[in-house]
Design a protein around this motif. Structure first.
Motif, mmCIF file in Angstrom:
data_model
loop_
_atom_site.group_PDB
_atom_site.id
_atom_site.type_symbol
_atom_site.label_atom_id
_atom_site.label_comp_id
_atom_site.label_asym_id
_atom_site.label_seq_id
_atom_site.Cartn_x
_atom_site.Cartn_y
_atom_site.Cartn_z
ATOM 1 N N SER A 60 0.852 -1.198 0.000
ATOM 2 C CA SER A 60 0.000 0.000 0.000
ATOM 3 C C SER A 60 0.885 1.243 0.000
ATOM 4 O O SER A 60 2.106 1.152 0.202
ATOM 5 C CB SER A 60 -0.887 -0.001 1.242
ATOM 6 O OG SER A 60 -0.092 0.263 2.385
ATOM 7 N N GLY A 61 0.292 2.412 -0.209
ATOM 8 C CA GLY A 61 1.050 3.668 -0.216
ATOM 9 C C GLY A 61 1.829 3.871 1.082
ATOM 10 O O GLY A 61 3.012 4.206 1.067
ATOM 11 N N GLY A 62 1.174 3.627 2.207
ATOM 12 C CA GLY A 62 1.821 3.792 3.510
ATOM 13 C C GLY A 62 2.974 2.812 3.675
ATOM 14 O O GLY A 62 4.034 3.157 4.199
ATOM 15 N N GLU A 63 2.751 1.573 3.208
ATOM 16 C CA GLU A 63 3.798 0.552 3.315
ATOM 17 C C GLU A 63 4.989 0.897 2.430
ATOM 18 O O GLU A 63 6.143 0.719 2.815
ATOM 19 C CB GLU A 63 3.234 -0.818 2.939
ATOM 20 C CG GLU A 63 2.305 -1.380 4.003
ATOM 21 C CD GLU A 63 1.474 -2.567 3.533
ATOM 22 O OE1 GLU A 63 0.836 -3.203 4.380
ATOM 23 O OE2 GLU A 63 1.441 -2.850 2.305
ATOM 24 N N ARG A 64 4.708 1.412 1.250
ATOM 25 C CA ARG A 64 5.803 1.806 0.347
ATOM 26 C C ARG A 64 6.650 2.905 0.975
ATOM 27 O O ARG A 64 7.857 2.914 0.851
ATOM 28 C CB ARG A 64 5.233 2.325 -0.970
ATOM 29 C CG ARG A 64 5.101 1.237 -2.002
ATOM 30 C CD ARG A 64 4.562 1.815 -3.281
ATOM 31 N NE ARG A 64 3.378 1.053 -3.632
ATOM 32 C CZ ARG A 64 2.520 1.392 -4.569
ATOM 33 N NH1 ARG A 64 2.679 2.509 -5.244
ATOM 34 N NH2 ARG A 64 1.499 0.633 -4.832
ATOM 35 N N GLN A 65 5.976 3.825 1.648
ATOM 36 C CA GLN A 65 6.733 4.915 2.246
ATOM 37 C C GLN A 65 7.537 4.401 3.445
ATOM 38 O O GLN A 65 8.639 4.879 3.688
ATOM 39 C CB GLN A 65 5.785 6.066 2.621
ATOM 40 C CG GLN A 65 6.409 7.447 2.577
ATOM 41 C CD GLN A 65 7.146 7.772 1.284
ATOM 42 O OE1 GLN A 65 8.067 7.067 0.850
ATOM 43 N NE2 GLN A 65 6.757 8.863 0.652
ATOM 44 N N ARG A 66 7.008 3.401 4.156
ATOM 45 C CA ARG A 66 7.789 2.810 5.254
ATOM 46 C C ARG A 66 8.985 2.053 4.690
ATOM 47 O O ARG A 66 10.076 2.065 5.268
ATOM 48 C CB ARG A 66 6.908 1.908 6.117
ATOM 49 C CG ARG A 66 6.115 2.747 7.122
ATOM 50 C CD ARG A 66 5.357 1.899 8.092
ATOM 51 N NE ARG A 66 4.059 1.510 7.527
ATOM 52 C CZ ARG A 66 3.472 0.340 7.743
ATOM 53 N NH1 ARG A 66 4.058 -0.575 8.485
ATOM 54 N NH2 ARG A 66 2.301 0.081 7.208
ATOM 55 N N LEU A 67 8.778 1.417 3.527
ATOM 56 C CA LEU A 67 9.908 0.759 2.854
ATOM 57 C C LEU A 67 10.960 1.803 2.468
ATOM 58 O O LEU A 67 12.167 1.591 2.647
ATOM 59 C CB LEU A 67 9.396 0.009 1.611
ATOM 60 C CG LEU A 67 10.446 -0.582 0.668
ATOM 61 C CD1 LEU A 67 11.396 -1.530 1.400
ATOM 62 C CD2 LEU A 67 9.768 -1.328 -0.491
ATOM 63 N N ALA A 68 10.497 2.949 1.970
ATOM 64 C CA ALA A 68 11.442 4.018 1.595
ATOM 65 C C ALA A 68 12.264 4.458 2.810
ATOM 66 O O ALA A 68 13.454 4.761 2.690
ATOM 67 C CB ALA A 68 10.682 5.203 1.004
ATOM 68 N N ILE A 69 11.643 4.453 3.998
ATOM 69 C CA ILE A 69 12.379 4.815 5.218
ATOM 70 C C ILE A 69 13.442 3.749 5.529
ATOM 71 O O ILE A 69 14.590 4.077 5.830
ATOM 72 C CB ILE A 69 11.421 4.997 6.419
ATOM 73 C CG1 ILE A 69 10.515 6.223 6.184
ATOM 74 C CG2 ILE A 69 12.206 5.166 7.722
ATOM 75 C CD1 ILE A 69 9.476 6.457 7.264
ATOM 76 N N ALA A 70 13.049 2.476 5.420
ATOM 77 C CA ALA A 70 14.016 1.393 5.671
ATOM 78 C C ALA A 70 15.214 1.529 4.732
ATOM 79 O O ALA A 70 16.367 1.395 5.153
ATOM 80 C CB ALA A 70 13.336 0.030 5.482
ATOM 81 N N ILE A 71 14.947 1.822 3.462
ATOM 82 C CA ILE A 71 16.034 1.976 2.474
ATOM 83 C C ILE A 71 16.910 3.168 2.844
ATOM 84 O O ILE A 71 18.142 3.092 2.782
ATOM 85 C CB ILE A 71 15.453 2.151 1.053
ATOM 86 C CG1 ILE A 71 14.694 0.881 0.639
ATOM 87 C CG2 ILE A 71 16.553 2.483 0.042
ATOM 88 C CD1 ILE A 71 13.870 1.038 -0.620
ATOM 89 N N ALA A 72 16.270 4.258 3.263
ATOM 90 C CA ALA A 72 17.031 5.463 3.624
ATOM 91 C C ALA A 72 17.961 5.188 4.809
ATOM 92 O O ALA A 72 19.011 5.805 4.945
ATOM 93 C CB ALA A 72 16.080 6.609 3.947
ATOM 94 N N LEU A 73 17.555 4.229 5.667
ATOM 95 C CA LEU A 73 18.350 3.931 6.865
ATOM 96 C C LEU A 73 19.429 2.879 6.625
ATOM 97 O O LEU A 73 20.216 2.579 7.522
ATOM 98 C CB LEU A 73 17.424 3.442 7.983
ATOM 99 C CG LEU A 73 16.483 4.500 8.560
ATOM 100 C CD1 LEU A 73 15.488 3.848 9.508
ATOM 101 C CD2 LEU A 73 17.282 5.578 9.279
ATOM 102 N N ALA A 74 19.455 2.340 5.409
ATOM 103 C CA ALA A 74 20.318 1.187 5.121
ATOM 104 C C ALA A 74 21.751 1.375 5.615
ATOM 105 O O ALA A 74 22.298 0.528 6.309
ATOM 106 C CB ALA A 74 20.300 0.885 3.624
ATOM 107 N N ASN A 75 22.368 2.492 5.285
ATOM 108 C CA ASN A 75 23.771 2.697 5.655
ATOM 109 C C ASN A 75 23.932 3.560 6.910
ATOM 110 O O ASN A 75 24.963 4.193 7.100
ATOM 111 C CB ASN A 75 24.544 3.286 4.475
ATOM 112 C CG ASN A 75 24.702 2.277 3.348
ATOM 113 O OD1 ASN A 75 24.897 1.087 3.610
ATOM 114 N ND2 ASN A 75 24.570 2.718 2.099
ATOM 115 N N ASP A 76 22.897 3.533 7.761
ATOM 116 C CA ASP A 76 22.912 4.239 9.044
ATOM 117 C C ASP A 76 23.370 5.700 8.927
ATOM 118 O O ASP A 76 24.349 6.104 9.565
ATOM 119 C CB ASP A 76 23.818 3.482 10.028
ATOM 120 C CG ASP A 76 23.540 3.903 11.466
ATOM 121 O OD1 ASP A 76 22.445 4.436 11.735
ATOM 122 O OD2 ASP A 76 24.438 3.739 12.308
ATOM 123 N N PRO A 77 22.679 6.504 8.123
ATOM 124 C CA PRO A 77 23.091 7.895 7.905
ATOM 125 C C PRO A 77 22.823 8.755 9.133
ATOM 126 O O PRO A 77 21.962 8.414 9.953
ATOM 127 C CB PRO A 77 22.193 8.346 6.749
ATOM 128 C CG PRO A 77 20.940 7.562 6.948
ATOM 129 C CD PRO A 77 21.381 6.223 7.465
#
Ligand SMILES: Nc1ncnc2c1ncn2[C@@H]1O[C@H](COP(=O)(O)OP(=O)(O)O)[C@@H](O)[C@H]1O
Ligand SMILES: [Mg+2]
Length: 307
Positions: free
Chosen positions: A146-163
């Protein structure tokens, strides 16, 4: 608190033959480590431009962005690439997920690019997906989220390299309020519990109110920086009061634009400006007026009542 990001006199001018837009007109502010700040403004006010420059995606015409004591606007392209890969997590306005990869694989990509082994990348990706509540959907393709889930996935990706920095450009733009709140809770938690420096752009006051400070952008300039408590944010004054305060603020802006329009018309009558100049400046004001009225109607405030 140490400053996570210092933005100083940022100017951005886009030019092309017959085209010149000043998207940022000397923007300055500081965001501390562990703080989440929102950049709020109508469409075209310069939010994406600002975030892109802080994220090292775009270069300013003038001014600087200091991160950890370093001026990133002096970075070379290879330095910028490292900066974007390891120090910044960017959540884009329109989901930038790879459609042919599962949630898990999408989350692994930045880690693989950064040189981590597959096993380690997979382990971390699983942890991140658990943390954003997608543990049971990790094998799904983005289109089956869903849209909300996709955006949560985008957050997980953004956190991948612990920025250390998280930049989110209208992350809740496509979501309903319940999902928007969930996304904002995750971003607030990242700042307050994990010490990240977080900047979120939005045109939604309800979203802005969930952050520590609200930077109001209009026409590429900062109009004011507000603490949600002081304008009656989530805390003391309650939702209705906060909304009323914002409505009053926007109404004030509208009155000011109207007054500027009157002054302009007066100047034309008194031959103080040319008709050309008049039309040019009038159109800008008219656009601004419309933008603020749109903000008002988003808040559910009656625009008719103003007339
Ligand atoms: N790549 C670009 N080329 C030319 N003009 C641009 C470009 N990106 C943005 N602009 C202009 O700069 C201004 C600010 O745009 P933007 O930063 O996208 O605002 P927002 O994200 O608040 O809607 C707008 O007038 C927009 O048309
Ligand atoms: Mg934008």
């Amino acid at each position: 608190m140490s400053p996570g990001i210092e933005v100083k006199n940022l100017v951005k001018i886009y030019t092309a033959p017959g085209y010149r837009v000043q998207a940022l007109r000397g923007v300055s502010f500081t965001v501390h480590e562990g703080e989440i700040v929102s950049v709020m403004g109508p469409s075209g006010s310069g939010k994406t431009t600002l975030l892109n420059i802080i994220g090292g995606i775009d270069k300013p015409t003038a001014g600087s962005v200091i991160v950890g004591g370093e001026n990133i606007t002096y970075y070379t392209e290879p330095q910028l690439r490292e900066y974007r890969l390891r120090r910044v997590g960017y959540i884009f306005q329109f989901f930038n997920l790879i459609p042919t990869l599962t949630a898990l694989e999408n989350t692994m990509v930045p880690m693989i690019i950064a040189g981590r082994g597959r096993v380690e990348a997979r382990e971390r990706a699983e942890k991140l997906l658990d943390a954003v509540g997608l543990g049971d959907k990790k094998h799904r393709l983005p289109e089956h989220l869903s849209g909300g889930e996709r955006q949560r996935l985008a957050i997980a990706i953004a956190l991948a390299n612990d920025p250390e920095i998280i930049l989110a450009d209208e992350p809740t733009g496509e979501l309903d309020l319940a999902n928007a709140e969930k996304i904002m809770e995750i971003l607030v938690e990242l700042a307050h519990s994990r010490g990240k420096t977080v900047i979120v752009s939005t045109h939604d006051p309800r979203v802005a109110r969930m952050t520590d400070r609200i930077i109001m952008l209009r026409d590429g300039a900062i109009e004011g920086i507000y603490e949600p408590e002081n304008i009656g944010g989530a805390g003391a004054m309650g939702e209705v009061a906060a909304e009323r305060t914002l409505v009053e603020y926007i109404r004030g802006r509208i009155e000011r634009v109207k007054a500027e329009m009157e002054t302009l018309t007066k100047m034309l009558r008194e031959n103080k400006i040319t008709p050309d100049e008049y039309v040019k400046r009038y159109l800008v004001l008219k656009y601004t007026l419309r933008a603020w009225r749109e903000e008002l109607s988003r808040l559910g405030a009656g625009v008719e009542a103003l007339e």
